[in-house]
Design an enzyme around this catalytic site. Structure first.
Site, mmCIF file in Angstrom:
data_model
loop_
_atom_site.group_PDB
_atom_site.id
_atom_site.type_symbol
_atom_site.label_atom_id
_atom_site.label_comp_id
_atom_site.label_asym_id
_atom_site.label_seq_id
_atom_site.Cartn_x
_atom_site.Cartn_y
_atom_site.Cartn_z
ATOM 1 N N GLU A 149 -13.782 100.477 -42.269
ATOM 2 C CA GLU A 149 -13.005 101.161 -41.233
ATOM 3 C C GLU A 149 -13.939 101.452 -40.056
ATOM 4 O OE1 GLU A 149 -11.630 105.177 -42.297
ATOM 5 O OE2 GLU A 149 -9.678 104.646 -41.480
ATOM 6 N N LYS A 200 -8.971 124.222 -42.523
ATOM 7 C CA LYS A 200 -10.185 123.977 -41.748
ATOM 8 C C LYS A 200 -9.970 122.788 -40.820
ATOM 9 C CE LYS A 200 -13.917 121.487 -42.149
ATOM 10 N NZ LYS A 200 -14.260 121.177 -40.749
ATOM 11 N N GLU A 249 -5.432 111.834 -48.249
ATOM 12 C CA GLU A 249 -4.992 110.783 -47.318
ATOM 13 C C GLU A 249 -6.254 110.266 -46.645
ATOM 14 O OE1 GLU A 249 -4.409 108.840 -44.372
ATOM 15 O OE2 GLU A 249 -3.423 110.521 -43.356
ATOM 16 N N CYS A 263 -6.061 106.256 -39.045
ATOM 17 C CA CYS A 263 -6.315 105.770 -40.405
ATOM 18 C C CYS A 263 -5.479 104.537 -40.720
ATOM 19 C CB CYS A 263 -6.056 106.871 -41.419
ATOM 20 S SG CYS A 263 -4.493 107.707 -41.158
HETATM 21 P P1 NDP Z 1 -14.819 113.300 -42.562
HETATM 22 O O1 NDP Z 1 -14.080 112.748 -43.711
HETATM 23 O O2 NDP Z 1 -16.211 113.776 -42.760
HETATM 24 O O3 NDP Z 1 -14.010 114.509 -41.912
HETATM 25 C C1 NDP Z 1 -12.729 114.970 -42.274
HETATM 26 C C2 NDP Z 1 -12.729 116.472 -42.481
HETATM 27 O O4 NDP Z 1 -13.471 116.807 -43.665
HETATM 28 C C3 NDP Z 1 -13.396 117.264 -41.360
HETATM 29 O O5 NDP Z 1 -12.732 118.483 -41.191
HETATM 30 C C4 NDP Z 1 -14.792 117.453 -41.925
HETATM 31 O O6 NDP Z 1 -15.513 118.484 -41.322
HETATM 32 C C5 NDP Z 1 -14.477 117.748 -43.368
HETATM 33 N N1 NDP Z 1 -15.589 117.574 -44.290
HETATM 34 C C6 NDP Z 1 -16.755 116.893 -44.107
HETATM 35 N N2 NDP Z 1 -17.500 116.928 -45.225
HETATM 36 C C7 NDP Z 1 -16.804 117.651 -46.135
HETATM 37 C C8 NDP Z 1 -17.043 118.035 -47.494
HETATM 38 N N3 NDP Z 1 -18.139 117.661 -48.127
HETATM 39 N N4 NDP Z 1 -16.113 118.758 -48.143
HETATM 40 C C9 NDP Z 1 -14.969 119.120 -47.513
HETATM 41 N N5 NDP Z 1 -14.690 118.791 -46.239
HETATM 42 C C10 NDP Z 1 -15.587 118.057 -45.548
HETATM 43 O O7 NDP Z 1 -14.800 112.239 -41.400
HETATM 44 P P2 NDP Z 1 -15.797 112.162 -40.141
HETATM 45 O O8 NDP Z 1 -15.256 113.011 -39.088
HETATM 46 O O9 NDP Z 1 -17.217 112.402 -40.546
HETATM 47 O O10 NDP Z 1 -15.657 110.641 -39.756
HETATM 48 C C11 NDP Z 1 -16.406 109.664 -40.455
HETATM 49 C C12 NDP Z 1 -15.610 108.421 -40.649
HETATM 50 O O11 NDP Z 1 -14.534 108.702 -41.499
HETATM 51 C C13 NDP Z 1 -14.965 107.858 -39.399
HETATM 52 O O12 NDP Z 1 -15.794 107.004 -38.725
HETATM 53 C C14 NDP Z 1 -13.774 107.161 -39.951
HETATM 54 O O13 NDP Z 1 -14.125 105.866 -40.346
HETATM 55 C C15 NDP Z 1 -13.404 107.977 -41.147
HETATM 56 N N6 NDP Z 1 -12.293 108.908 -40.895
HETATM 57 C C16 NDP Z 1 -11.086 108.575 -41.374
HETATM 58 C C17 NDP Z 1 -10.018 109.394 -41.150
HETATM 59 C C18 NDP Z 1 -8.699 109.029 -41.655
HETATM 60 O O14 NDP Z 1 -7.714 109.705 -41.369
HETATM 61 N N7 NDP Z 1 -8.604 107.986 -42.439
HETATM 62 C C19 NDP Z 1 -10.119 110.617 -40.368
HETATM 63 C C20 NDP Z 1 -11.467 110.918 -39.941
HETATM 64 C C21 NDP Z 1 -12.483 110.068 -40.203
HETATM 65 P P3 NDP Z 1 -16.345 118.121 -39.988
HETATM 66 O O15 NDP Z 1 -15.347 117.979 -38.928
HETATM 67 O O16 NDP Z 1 -17.200 119.240 -39.737
HETATM 68 O O17 NDP Z 1 -17.104 116.888 -40.312
#
Ligand code: NDP
Length: 474
Positions: free
Chosen positions: A385, A181, A254, A288
């Site tokens: 973060e 996904k 991760e 990240c």
């Molecule tokens: P998320 O952790 O929500 O998104 C990562 C992935 O998980 C996306 O594909 C998301 O879908 C999906 N997802 C969301 N909720 C669920 C769930 N309950 N079960 C399974 N999968 C899920 O990050 P966000 O995009 O909301 O970003 C929020 C914050 O997270 C950022 O501001 C940042 O601080 C942090 N972040 C950190 C990352 C890293 O690599 N360390 C990467 C991304 C974000 P969808 O895209 O639809 O939300």
């Protein structure tokens, strides 16, 4: 400063008006007909519509992946699997320009980064893992390592194609099939990758791509897969760990980070300034492992800050498709408001914000590079973060104090050390609680090098020989 004429990228990839889900080798609409739009964050214009996978689609994709794993991909010899991976890697290289432009359009990141980093590194991951496919018995993980089966993979929006490659390449090399996904805001390159799988004649069901939002990810985590691999926020990582607990599913996470980039007083300062800029402003700080906390030794702090500000003044913020652009658009309105909210807390808690005087485009999601000084350990901008182009600067007097401050967050993903003394690098690396420590450089990645976190930055490694273990029953 010189004025640059615009240098717009001329290649335009073929972007369909609508994409389906990629299930069992074909593009299909969602069972319930749901669709959503993907928006170009630098213009706020819709790029295309895409089917949104629900629970029924997840079940179908997992069943297709199961059939493909048991009948075709699992029994296939490693050398045959390797040939498919080599083919995918070469196709990615051939289409590198289109993928780079598409990624910049959908994500907002500058073309120089997608062109020189995201796409080539994604191809490298396929080449690297193609090489492992027929050598798994020699990976030091036992004489007969077996695939796990079907893997569910959920990836974020910050490096859409690269995170796909990090996930899919090792899973396939080890004989697993996948249901992936992509993030809601950045499905484009995953869908183009699905087209590429068709072109590579990859057997149907080996790779399935299910665009959707968090609910789709949650349904995938809950489905009949054998393993979940997740990259994203610590909050969602925790929720996934709770769902998976008590089942036989394997899990690798991760998650987030709040890396310290430590500059000692004997560091080569101009190089360190380049490393600080790269550490936090690369990919708009949506990284990240970003070096979001600068820890600088007090005796050189003024000099480092002066040089840093002079350097940041030269960064170009704007059109992601301009080859001169250093900082592109913030990926979404939600992320922009999150960055704004956190930076406001910084100012509210008494830190001092500095931004260069750069113009921002009128439409789209933009945030100026920001440097906070006078930051205290307890402030939210030193602990959380921000995931944007925002640097928090702290100072230290002794090496012990630097290590104590560096380790004082719930995260443990990466760290940087700048000094001319090799012994100090080794001393610091031994004490830093981080999965990756860079010395006199930052943000270096290689498919052969394992990447992953400690503490709340997650568990499991991706890349290298160590990364194979997460996809094998050993
Ligand atoms: P998320 O952790 O929500 O998104 C990562 C992935 O998980 C996306 O594909 C998301 O879908 C999906 N997802 C969301 N909720 C669920 C769930 N309950 N079960 C399974 N999968 C899920 O990050 P966000 O995009 O909301 O970003 C929020 C914050 O997270 C950022 O501001 C940042 O601080 C942090 N972040 C950190 C990352 C890293 O690599 N360390 C990467 C991304 C974000 P969808 O895209 O639809 O939300």
């Amino acid at each position: 400063m010189f004025e640059y004429a615009p240098a717009p990228e001329s290649v335009r990839p073929q972007i369909n008006e609508h994409y389906g889900l990629f299930v069992d080798g074909e593009f299909v609409d969602a069972e319930d007909g749901a669709v959503f739009k993907s928006v170009n964050p630098s213009t706020e214009e819709a790029l295309f519509t895409v089917a949104e996978a629900g629970e029924a689609d997840v079940a179908k994709a997992v069943a297709a992946a199961r059939r493909a794993q048991e009948a075709v991909w699992g029994p296939m010899s490693g050398s045959e699997r390797g040939k498919y991976l080599f083919r995918i890697a070469r196709l990615l290289q051939e289409k590198a320009r289109e993928f780079a432009v598409a990624e910049s359009l959908d994500n907002g990141k500058p073309i120089k980064e997608t062109r020189d980093f995201d796409v080539p590194t994604a191809a490298q991951h396929f080449f690297y893992h193609a090489g492992w496919a027929d050598k798994l018995a020699y990976a030091g993980l036992g004489p007969d390592p077996r695939p796990l089966g079907v893997v569910g993979q959920v990836i974020p929006w910050n490096f859409p194609l690269l995170m796909l490659a990090w996930k899919i390449a090792p899973a396939l090399a080890c004989g697993n099939t996948v249901v992936l996904k992509p993030a809601e805001t950045t499905p484009l390159t995953a869908l183009m990758f699905a087209e590429l799988c068709q072109e590579a004649d990859l057997p149907a069901g080996v790779v399935n791509i299910l665009p959707g939002a968090g609910a789709t990810g949650a349904a995938l985590v809950d489905s009949a897969v054998d393993k979940i691999a997740f990259t994203g926020s610590t909050a969602v990582g925790r929720a996934i760990a709770r769902t998976v607990a008590g089942s036989t599913k394997r899990l690798t996470l991760e998650l987030g980070g709040k890396a310290a980039n430590i500059v000692f007083d004997d560091a080569p300062l101009d190089q360190a300034v380049e490393g600080i800029v790269n550490g936090i402003f690369f990919n708009q700080g949506h990284v990240c492992c970003a070096g979001s906390r600068l820890l600088v030794q007090e005796s050189v702090a003024d000099e480092v800050l002066e040089r840093l500000k002079a350097r940041v003044e030269t960064l170009r913020v704007g059109d992601p498709l301009d080859k001169n652009t250093d900082i592109g658009a913030i990926n979404s309105a939600e992320q922009l408001s999150r960055i704004r909210a956190l930076t406001e807390t910084g100012a509210g808690e008494g830190a001092e914000a500095w931004q260069p005087a750069c113009d921002l485009p009128e439409r789209g999601f933009w945030f100026r590079p920001t440097v906070f000084t006078g930051v205290q350990q307890s402030m939210r901008i030193a602990q959380e973060e921000i995931f944007g182009p925002v640097l928090s600067v702290l100072t230290f007097r002794t090496p012990d104090e630097a290590i104590a401050k560096a380790n004082n967050t719930p995260y443990g993903l990466s760290a940087g050390v700048w000094t001319e003394k090799g012994s100090k690098i080794l001393w610091a690396a031994e004490r830093l609680r981080a999965g990756v420590v860079w010395a006199n450089t930052f943000n270096q990645f290689d498919a052969a090098s394992p990447f992953g976190g400690l503490k709340e930055s997650g568990y499991g490694r991706e890349g290298g020989r160590q990364g194979l273990e997460a996809y094998l029953d050993v």
